[in-house]
Design a protein around this motif. Structure first.
Motif, PDB file in Angstrom:
ATOM      1  N   VAL A  56      69.746  -5.535  -9.761  1.00 37.50           N
ATOM      2  CA  VAL A  56      70.889  -6.401  -9.602  1.00 37.50           C
ATOM      3  C   VAL A  56      71.964  -6.131 -10.725  1.00 37.50           C
ATOM      4  N   THR A  57      72.962  -5.312 -10.117  1.00 38.23           N
ATOM      5  CA  THR A  57      74.036  -4.903 -11.478  1.00 38.23           C
ATOM      6  C   THR A  57      75.075  -5.885 -11.371  1.00 38.23           C
ATOM      7  N   VAL A  58      75.794  -5.778 -12.497  1.00 35.73           N
ATOM      8  CA  VAL A  58      76.880  -6.648 -12.878  1.00 35.73           C
ATOM      9  C   VAL A  58      77.973  -6.729 -11.836  1.00 35.73           C
ATOM     10  N   GLY A  59      78.353  -7.698 -11.625  1.00 34.75           N
ATOM     11  CA  GLY A  59      79.649  -7.903 -10.582  1.00 34.75           C
ATOM     12  C   GLY A  59      79.577  -7.512  -9.129  1.00 34.75           C
ATOM     13  N   ARG A  60      78.384  -7.009  -8.832  1.00 36.03           N
ATOM     14  CA  ARG A  60      77.852  -6.473  -7.494  1.00 36.03           C
ATOM     15  C   ARG A  60      77.893  -7.728  -6.658  1.00 36.03           C
ATOM     16  N   GLU A  61      78.326  -7.953  -5.510  1.00 33.51           N
ATOM     17  CA  GLU A  61      78.074  -9.053  -4.542  1.00 33.51           C
ATOM     18  C   GLU A  61      76.786  -8.317  -3.542  1.00 33.51           C
ATOM     19  N   GLN A  62      75.666  -9.170  -3.371  1.00 34.40           N
ATOM     20  CA  GLN A  62      74.551  -8.768  -2.683  1.00 34.40           C
ATOM     21  C   GLN A  62      74.222 -10.028  -1.812  1.00 34.40           C
ATOM     22  N   ASP A  63      74.104  -9.506  -0.428  1.00 29.29           N
ATOM     23  CA  ASP A  63      73.771 -10.395   0.437  1.00 29.29           C
ATOM     24  C   ASP A  63      72.309 -11.022   0.310  1.00 29.29           C
ATOM     25  N   VAL A  64      72.137 -12.058   0.430  1.00 30.35           N
ATOM     26  CA  VAL A  64      70.714 -12.863   0.156  1.00 30.35           C
ATOM     27  C   VAL A  64      70.481 -13.410   1.536  1.00 30.35           C
ATOM     28  N   ARG A  65      69.166 -13.400   1.946  1.00 31.96           N
ATOM     29  CA  ARG A  65      68.604 -14.040   3.007  1.00 31.96           C
ATOM     30  C   ARG A  65      67.129 -14.268   2.663  1.00 31.96           C
ATOM     31  N   ILE A  66      66.930 -15.784   2.838  1.00 36.88           N
ATOM     32  CA  ILE A  66      65.602 -16.095   2.606  1.00 36.88           C
ATOM     33  C   ILE A  66      65.006 -16.797   3.604  1.00 36.88           C
ATOM     34  N   ILE A  82      75.735 -15.082  -0.915  1.00 39.07           N
ATOM     35  CA  ILE A  82      76.156 -14.185  -1.537  1.00 39.07           C
ATOM     36  C   ILE A  82      75.624 -14.001  -3.100  1.00 39.07           C
ATOM     37  N   LEU A  83      74.746 -13.300  -3.631  1.00 43.52           N
ATOM     38  CA  LEU A  83      74.333 -13.281  -5.033  1.00 43.52           C
ATOM     39  C   LEU A  83      75.329 -12.364  -5.872  1.00 43.52           C
ATOM     40  N   VAL A  84      75.844 -12.999  -7.077  1.00 46.51           N
ATOM     41  CA  VAL A  84      76.702 -12.352  -7.942  1.00 46.51           C
ATOM     42  C   VAL A  84      76.049 -12.664  -9.337  1.00 46.51           C
ATOM     43  N   ASN A  85      75.904 -11.325  -9.809  1.00 47.32           N
ATOM     44  CA  ASN A  85      75.354 -11.084 -11.477  1.00 47.32           C
ATOM     45  C   ASN A  85      76.564 -11.260 -12.242  1.00 47.32           C
ATOM     46  N   GLU A  86      76.704 -12.403 -12.782  1.00 46.68           N
ATOM     47  CA  GLU A  86      77.878 -12.444 -13.688  1.00 46.68           C
ATOM     48  C   GLU A  86      77.606 -12.716 -15.264  1.00 46.68           C
ATOM     49  N   SER A  87      76.415 -12.024 -15.237  1.00 49.69           N
ATOM     50  CA  SER A  87      76.024 -11.789 -16.721  1.00 49.69           C
ATOM     51  C   SER A  87      76.612 -10.568 -17.589  1.00 49.69           C
ATOM     52  N   LEU A  88      76.123 -10.331 -18.583  1.00 47.61           N
ATOM     53  CA  LEU A  88      76.270  -8.817 -19.309  1.00 47.61           C
ATOM     54  C   LEU A  88      75.516  -7.759 -18.958  1.00 47.61           C
ATOM     55  N   TYR A  89      74.377  -7.909 -18.100  1.00 48.82           N
ATOM     56  CA  TYR A  89      73.395  -6.812 -18.084  1.00 48.82           C
ATOM     57  C   TYR A  89      73.113  -6.808 -16.664  1.00 48.82           C
ATOM     58  N   ASP A  90      72.636  -5.562 -16.481  1.00 49.14           N
ATOM     59  CA  ASP A  90      72.015  -5.258 -15.041  1.00 49.14           C
ATOM     60  C   ASP A  90      70.537  -5.530 -15.235  1.00 49.14           C
ATOM     61  N   PHE A  91      70.036  -6.168 -14.186  1.00 44.72           N
ATOM     62  CA  PHE A  91      68.552  -6.674 -14.327  1.00 44.72           C
ATOM     63  C   PHE A  91      67.866  -5.731 -13.308  1.00 44.72           C
ATOM     64  N   ARG A  92      66.734  -5.319 -13.708  1.00 45.57           N
ATOM     65  CA  ARG A  92      65.562  -4.544 -12.739  1.00 45.57           C
ATOM     66  C   ARG A  92      64.956  -5.251 -11.887  1.00 45.57           C
ATOM     67  N   LYS A  93      64.859  -6.865 -11.986  1.00 45.11           N
ATOM     68  CA  LYS A  93      64.248  -7.695 -11.136  1.00 45.11           C
ATOM     69  C   LYS A  93      64.582  -8.941 -11.236  1.00 45.11           C
ATOM     70  N   ILE A  94      64.817  -9.625 -10.187  1.00 40.98           N
ATOM     71  CA  ILE A  94      65.086 -11.110 -10.155  1.00 40.98           C
ATOM     72  C   ILE A  94      64.028 -11.974  -9.139  1.00 40.98           C
ATOM     73  N   ARG A  95      64.025 -13.119  -9.296  1.00 40.12           N
ATOM     74  CA  ARG A  95      63.426 -13.917  -8.375  1.00 40.12           C
ATOM     75  C   ARG A  95      64.328 -15.171  -7.977  1.00 40.12           C
ATOM     76  N   ILE A  96      64.414 -15.258  -6.568  1.00 45.95           N
ATOM     77  CA  ILE A  96      65.210 -16.440  -5.884  1.00 45.95           C
ATOM     78  C   ILE A  96      64.190 -17.452  -5.299  1.00 45.95           C
ATOM     79  N   LYS A  97      64.192 -18.564  -5.762  1.00 48.13           N
ATOM     80  CA  LYS A  97      63.309 -19.620  -5.183  1.00 48.13           C
ATOM     81  C   LYS A  97      64.549 -20.672  -4.680  1.00 48.13           C
ATOM     82  N   VAL A  98      64.041 -21.086  -3.377  1.00 49.28           N
ATOM     83  CA  VAL A  98      64.945 -21.934  -2.630  1.00 49.28           C
ATOM     84  C   VAL A  98      64.007 -23.268  -1.973  1.00 49.28           C
TER      85      VAL A  98
END
Length: 285
Positions: free
Chosen positions: A226-236, A190-206
């Motif tokens: 990727v918006t602030v505070g929103r929980e998003q499912d991640v599947r790589i 579960i990805l959570v953006n705990e920053s102060l900004y909404d981001f247009r694009k992020i990259r996840i490396k595993v």
């Protein structure tokens, strides 16, 4: 009565002439010395640099040179049908200097150092950041002996009011083997953006590792908006089989804070929440 010798008189006369010449020369120099300007090629007046800063209209451009990143890990992983992936990790030792851009090359070589295959790319790195660099499906003409990472063309930048990197965290990470018939395995979380900004694009490396920390497989993916505070499912997913038992899931999330267009919106978090923030956002860098 003191009587001067002929040689003493001559020496005295020479000294007097030299003093007179010096006084006259100094007077002429001071009389005709050009006044300092912002175009004389010298740092004078109250200039902060040569012909810049202070009373000069042109601001000084700071030359920023950072210490080279340290290579913390470089290895290769067998992939599928004679192909190989490369995993590298580098660390930026600078406290307030990052690189808005740099070039890298990941390559495979034989035991003698002969290059077998390479791939190149560009990335960025923040102060005190450890960054993962990945390459996929390199096809050397023989089994490689080692992997090498080359770094160059760093565009160093001093970050003003820098506090912390973006707080993009993946919780409940786990690796599931054969979650369905289409893939060999998948990392979920579960990805959570705990920053102060909404981001247009992020990259996840595993990177999947065994109990000793040795990489077994690697993959990466991008997410949009990727918006602030929103929980998003991640599947790589990891489509191809690999050997070894997965004991660790190493996941890194990156957002390019040097790209002003990557910021969608900024939020103000009240101090009483105790959440730490950072001063990013394009023009603030």
């Amino acid at each position: 009565m003191l009587t001067l010798t002929r040689d003493t008189k001559r020496l005295t006369i020479v000294v007097i002439y030299l003093l007179a010449f010096f006084v006259i020369g100094a007077g002429l120099y001071l009389a005709f010395k050009p006044k300092p300007t912002c175009f004389d090629g010298q740092q004078n007046q109250n200039e902060e640099g040569v012909d810049c800063g202070g009373i000069c209209a042109m601001a000084c451009i700071e030359t920023i040179v950072g210490n080279d990143p340290l290579v913390r890990e470089i290895t290769f992983i067998p992939a599928d049908r004679g192909r190989y992936d490369i995993v590298a990790r580098i660390f930026n030792p600078n406290n307030d200097i990052g690189a808005s851009s740099f070039r890298y090359a990941l390559l495979l070589s034989d035991a003698s150092g002969r290059e077998l295959s390479r791939t190149t790319g560009t990335s960025f790195i923040l102060p005190q950041e450890t960054k993962m660099l990945l390459a996929f499906n390199l096809e050397p003409d023989q089994i490689p002996a080692k992997a090498v990472v080359e770094l160059s063309d760093f565009q160093w930048t001093r970050l003003r009011d820098y506090r912390a990197k973006p707080e993009l965290n993946i919780y409940s990470k786990r690796y599931v083997e054969r979650p369905d018939q289409s893939v060999f395995g998948a990392m979920t979380g579960i990805l959570v953006n705990e920053s102060l900004y909404d981001f247009r694009k992020i990259r996840i490396k595993v990177v999947l590792r065994d109990a000793a920390g040795t990489p077994l497989a690697a993959n990466q993916s991008e997410m949009q908006t990727v918006t602030v505070g929103r929980e998003q499912d991640v599947r790589i997913v990891f489509p191809q089989p690999f050997s070894g038992a997965v004991a660790q899931v190493d996941a890194e999330v990156e957002a390019d804070v040097y790209d002003a267009e990557n910021f969608l919106q900024q939020y103000q978090i009240p101090k009483e929440t105790g959440r730490s923030g950072f001063d990013y956002g394009g023009p603030g860098l």
